[in-house]
Design a protein around this motif. Structure first.
Motif, PDB file in Angstrom:
ATOM      1  N   ASP A 204       0.830  -1.208   0.000  1.00 58.49           N
ATOM      2  CA  ASP A 204       0.000   0.000   0.000  1.00 58.49           C
ATOM      3  C   ASP A 204       0.861   1.253   0.000  1.00 58.49           C
ATOM      4  O   ASP A 204       0.585   2.217  -0.728  1.00 58.49           O
ATOM      5  N   GLU A 205       1.881   1.261   0.828  1.00 58.66           N
ATOM      6  CA  GLU A 205       2.750   2.434   0.922  1.00 58.66           C
ATOM      7  C   GLU A 205       3.508   2.683  -0.384  1.00 58.66           C
ATOM      8  O   GLU A 205       3.731   3.830  -0.769  1.00 58.66           O
ATOM      9  N   ASN A 207       2.376   1.604  -3.305  1.00 56.56           N
ATOM     10  CA  ASN A 207       1.388   1.562  -4.389  1.00 56.56           C
ATOM     11  C   ASN A 207       1.783   0.537  -5.449  1.00 56.56           C
ATOM     12  O   ASN A 207       1.753   0.805  -6.662  1.00 56.56           O
ATOM     13  N   VAL A 209       0.885  -2.030  -7.650  1.00 49.98           N
ATOM     14  CA  VAL A 209      -0.352  -2.549  -8.241  1.00 49.98           C
ATOM     15  C   VAL A 209      -0.204  -3.976  -8.747  1.00 49.98           C
ATOM     16  O   VAL A 209      -1.190  -4.585  -9.161  1.00 49.98           O
ATOM     17  N   ARG A 214      -2.218  -5.870  -1.206  1.00 47.85           N
ATOM     18  CA  ARG A 214      -2.537  -4.442  -1.244  1.00 47.85           C
ATOM     19  C   ARG A 214      -4.056  -4.282  -1.173  1.00 47.85           C
ATOM     20  O   ARG A 214      -4.798  -5.133  -1.643  1.00 47.85           O
ATOM     21  N   GLU A 324     -10.352   2.019  -9.456  1.00 42.81           N
ATOM     22  CA  GLU A 324      -9.072   2.144 -10.168  1.00 42.81           C
ATOM     23  C   GLU A 324      -9.186   1.649 -11.605  1.00 42.81           C
ATOM     24  O   GLU A 324      -8.500   2.160 -12.497  1.00 42.81           O
TER      25      GLU A 324
END
Length: 344
Positions: A204-205, A207, A209, A214, A324
């Motif tokens: 998450d920190e 990002n 993908v 995540r 997203e």
């Protein structure tokens, strides 16, 4: 029938009196002839309906099988601000209701639990450290509401206070002489408490993908990038196979064999229609005017996608949540697939 008979028949019908045999036979023949003529007219009209004009060339759509591969949420969703506020309100209400009871209602007198309670309540000045201090007696007893923006309303602050309370014994603020006379030094040491894992991961920190670790509170979907640079779900032309068989084949050809997946059901959850700007001739000699892609729902249980040896010439992949996906795919594609995806 002459004019005289017709006049006689009408008058007899009006008067309700019987008529002669000749008039009655003539009347019956006329009704039968009229009914036969009506039937013949309807039959002839039905026979003379012009046939529907058929197009000189037949058109068709190509059929694709698509895969909506998803990872379900791993943790509970984030609380709405109202839910957090209501939870804190209930906690404070519970504390206020518990104050009139003596502590011996909860702890037996002169037991280790009772002694620990006395020490902790003296140190923290409140029964529940995670929701802040509440003065249950006095002129300010009514003032038990938490102000907007107060640290007591923050979820992480509450968790840290609970952990801090579990790790302390209530002897930290007392003089060394009192500690040594009360308990042995080993009991003064902080007890190790297992801390809960953070809801925010390293992926998450950063990002990341491409990571499945995540957005643990959301559903993530696999999107792939084709050779033309378009983002979409994995798909391919349906061959001599069922949609479920095609789903397994597409998953293997697109994302490799290092995934443990489960196809949910035997029927598609939606479809996407794409019309060509110009019709194309297919193998059957028909004019193909577009493509229809039928999507099957699939869950990933373990593993990860790998495009290294994919057979569809895919360039990249991402694991994205619904909001997203909207930013990556084409507008028409999004309009037709959005109702297949879960909000959470």
């Amino acid at each position: 029938m002459n004019a005289g008979h017709q006049t006689t028949r009408r008058l007899a019908a009006k008067a309700g009196t019987p008529i002669c045999r000749s008039c009655r036979d003539t009347l019956s023949r006329n009704y039968v002839s009229a009914a036969a003529a009506a039937v013949q007219t309807d039959s002839q009209a039905a026979q003379h309906i012009p046939p529907v004009a058929q197009a000189s060339t037949q058109t068709s759509y190509g059929i694709n099988a698509g895969v909506v591969l998803s990872r379900p949420p791993q943790i509970t969703r984030d609380l709405h601000p109202f839910e957090s506020a209501f939870f804190l309100y209930q906690r404070r209400l519970n504390e206020r209701s518990a104050l009139p009871f003596t502590r011996y209602f909860y702890y037996k007198d002169r037991t280790p639990a009772d002694r620990e309670w006395k020490r902790k309540i003296k140190q923290r000045l409140t029964p529940a450290r995670d929701i802040g201090r509440y003065k249950g007696y006095g002129d300010e007893a009514w003032n038990d509401e938490v102000l907007i923006g107060a640290k007591e309303s923050d979820f992480n602050w509450q968790v840290e206070r609970l952990l801090e309370d579990a790790e302390t014994t209530g002897l930290e603020d007392q003089p060394a002489e009192a500690v040594s006379s009360a308990v042995t030094p080993k009991k003064v040491e902080h007890e190790a408490v297992e801390r809960p894992m953070s809801r925010v991961t390293e992926a998450d920190e950063k990002n990341d993908v491409k990571s499945l670790n995540r957005a643990l509170q959301r559903t993530l979907y696999l999107l792939v990038k084709d050779k033309e640079g378009r983002w979409m779900f994995p798909q391919d032309r349906l061959q001599k196979e069922t949609l479920k068989e095609a789903t397994y084949r597409i998953l293997e050809y697109a994302a490799g064999v290092n995934m443990n997946t489960w196809v949910v059901g035997n029927v598609p959850i939606g479809h996407y229609q794409h019309n060509y700007t110009k019709a194309l001739k297919n193998a059957a000699g028909l004019d193909e005017v577009g493509l229809k892609t039928f999507f099957m729902k699939v869950r990933i249980m373990a593993g990860q996608a790998n495009l290294k040896e994919n057979q569809f010439d895919l360039k990249d992949f991402k694991w994205l949540a619904k909001d997203e996906i909207k930013k990556e795919v084409e507008e028409d594609y999004w309009r037709q697939i959005k109702n297949m995806l879960a909000e959470r």
